[in-house]
Design a protein around this motif. Structure first.
Motif, PDB file in Angstrom:
ATOM      1  N   SER A 198      10.660  70.376  57.529  1.00  0.00           N
ATOM      2  CA  SER A 198       9.559  71.036  58.238  1.00  0.00           C
ATOM      3  C   SER A 198       9.452  70.573  59.682  1.00  0.00           C
ATOM      4  O   SER A 198       8.481  70.885  60.358  1.00  0.00           O
ATOM      5  CB  SER A 198       8.231  70.802  57.505  1.00  0.00           C
ATOM      6  OG  SER A 198       8.028  69.424  57.234  1.00  0.00           O
TER       7      SER A 198
ATOM      8  N   SER B 111       7.738  66.884  63.968  1.00  0.00           N
ATOM      9  CA  SER B 111       6.291  66.688  64.107  1.00  0.00           C
ATOM     10  C   SER B 111       5.623  66.521  62.748  1.00  0.00           C
ATOM     11  O   SER B 111       4.782  65.631  62.568  1.00  0.00           O
ATOM     12  CB  SER B 111       5.662  67.871  64.858  1.00  0.00           C
ATOM     13  OG  SER B 111       6.080  67.887  66.206  1.00  0.00           O
ATOM     14  N   ALA B 112       5.995  67.365  61.791  1.00  0.00           N
ATOM     15  CA  ALA B 112       5.447  67.246  60.442  1.00  0.00           C
ATOM     16  C   ALA B 112       5.848  65.915  59.808  1.00  0.00           C
ATOM     17  O   ALA B 112       5.064  65.308  59.063  1.00  0.00           O
ATOM     18  CB  ALA B 112       5.914  68.415  59.575  1.00  0.00           C
TER      19      ALA B 112
ATOM     20  N   ASN C 219       3.677  63.221  61.309  1.00  0.00           N
ATOM     21  CA  ASN C 219       2.331  63.334  60.740  1.00  0.00           C
ATOM     22  C   ASN C 219       2.289  62.775  59.321  1.00  0.00           C
ATOM     23  O   ASN C 219       1.320  62.106  58.935  1.00  0.00           O
ATOM     24  CB  ASN C 219       1.879  64.794  60.733  1.00  0.00           C
ATOM     25  CG  ASN C 219       1.567  65.315  62.122  1.00  0.00           C
ATOM     26  OD1 ASN C 219       1.358  64.536  63.059  1.00  0.00           O
ATOM     27  ND2 ASN C 219       1.529  66.620  62.264  1.00  0.00           N
TER      28      ASN C 219
ATOM     29  N   THR D 299       2.690  70.962  64.869  1.00  0.00           N
ATOM     30  CA  THR D 299       3.942  71.275  64.164  1.00  0.00           C
ATOM     31  C   THR D 299       4.581  72.580  64.621  1.00  0.00           C
ATOM     32  O   THR D 299       5.717  72.866  64.257  1.00  0.00           O
ATOM     33  CB  THR D 299       3.693  71.349  62.646  1.00  0.00           C
ATOM     34  OG1 THR D 299       2.667  72.322  62.379  1.00  0.00           O
ATOM     35  CG2 THR D 299       3.226  69.985  62.116  1.00  0.00           C
TER      36      THR D 299
END
Length: 323
Positions: free
Chosen positions: A72, A75-76, A79, A178
């Protein structure tokens, strides 16, 4: 300071297609002089042998924790690491980079000087720069000064080579967006800087930023993801970040001007001038129209000369930079 009283630091590593470099990366984390760390290896559905390498490290050291997830994006993955982190402080290391043994120790020393929400080093080792600075210079700056610093070319872009107080990130709901294909680190660090109590910066090199990874998304020309993606992020920043401070706005304008140049180089490098004809014109327009104001920007004389040359011919300057 013993392991009981040392603050816990969470090191978040997003991982995708980095099997060639992953052992070096994780080994550098394991060898930290600051022992009270948790290493969060976030496998972003990597199709190579990286997931197995992550699992092997988890068996070797109890401080290593692996999270396997469907792909994904970086960024995901970051996170996911933030959500799993338990440390008082967090930092990010890319899976193809590595850090010096005293990286965490040095960052904590910087943080302790002024109890800063964010600390960073202005400098890092690269694949072509192996020389340590002869002396370290440490300063603490306010949020506006930090935003300027992150927009200008003074410091390498990205969330890495920095340390963040986790409670500060949580209180301000600071996470990575994201949807971005490029520039997600710039958006994160400039927004975080705008909300920080202060930012302490040093100049000692403790991070190794790999610039010779041919499989890295940032080293392969890609107009859609890298070029248009970077411009989209800059537009988002303009709409959502307070740029009312004149110095911050000037720094943002330099980064915007630079981003249009980056996109122009992506188009030329991929020989897609005919495909992205309108975008090409847009990039050339912004490169020329914003060039002369860059003379007043807080950049080196060399960059100011490039700005003047860009005003004359944005395309020629872009082609020369690709050689």
């Amino acid at each position: 300071m013993n392991a009981v009283t040392e603050p816990l630091v969470s090191i978040i590593v997003p991982i995708y297609n980095v099997e060639k470099y992953l052992d070096q990366c994780v080994a550098s984390l394991i060898q930290q002089t600051h022992h009270n760390i948790e290493i969060l290896l976030i496998d972003d559905g990597s199709p190579d042998n990286a997931p197995a390498i992550c699992d092997a490290w988890q068996h070797k050291d109890e401080r290593v924790h692996v999270l396997h997830k469907t792909n994904s994006g970086v960024s995901a993955s970051r996170n996911a690491g933030l959500h799993a982190a338990k440390g008082e402080y967090v930092c990010f290391v890319d899976g193809d980079d590595w850090i010096e043994p005293d990286f965490v120790e040095y960052m904590l020393e910087l943080q302790a000087k002024r109890n800063a929400d964010i600390v960073a080093s202005l400098c890092c080792f690269t694949s072509t720069d192996f020389h340590q600075r002869t002396q370290d210079e440490v300063s603490t700056i306010n949020p506006q000064e930090a935003m300027e610093l992150f927009f200008y070319p003074t410091i390498e872009l990205g969330a890495w080579n920095k340390l963040y107080r986790r409670s500060f990130l949580t209180a301000n709901n600071l996470e990575f967006i994201t949807d971005f294909c490029a520039g997600e680190g710039l958006q994160f660090i400039t927004l975080a800087a705008s909300k920080a109590n202060c930012v302490t910066v040093g100049q000692k090199k403790v991070y190794h930023y790999r610039t010779d990874n041919a499989t890295s998304a940032t080293t392969k020309p890609d107009v859609e993801r890298q070029g248009i993606g970077a411009i989209t992020t800059m537009q988002y920043i303009c709409e959502h970040l307070d740029l009312s401070n004149p110095k911050v706005r000037k720094a943002y304008n330099w980064r915007l001007w630079s981003t249009y140049g980056y996109c122009l180089r992506q188009i030329i490098a991929t020989h897609q001038e005919h495909v992205y004809r309108d975008l090409l014109r847009t990039c050339i327009h912004h490169r020329r129209s914003l060039a002369l104001p860059m003379i007043a920007a807080d950049i080196s004389m060399k960059r100011k000369i490039i700005a003047v040359l860009t005003f004359i011919s944005p395309t020629v300057v872009a082609k020369l930079s690709l050689r």
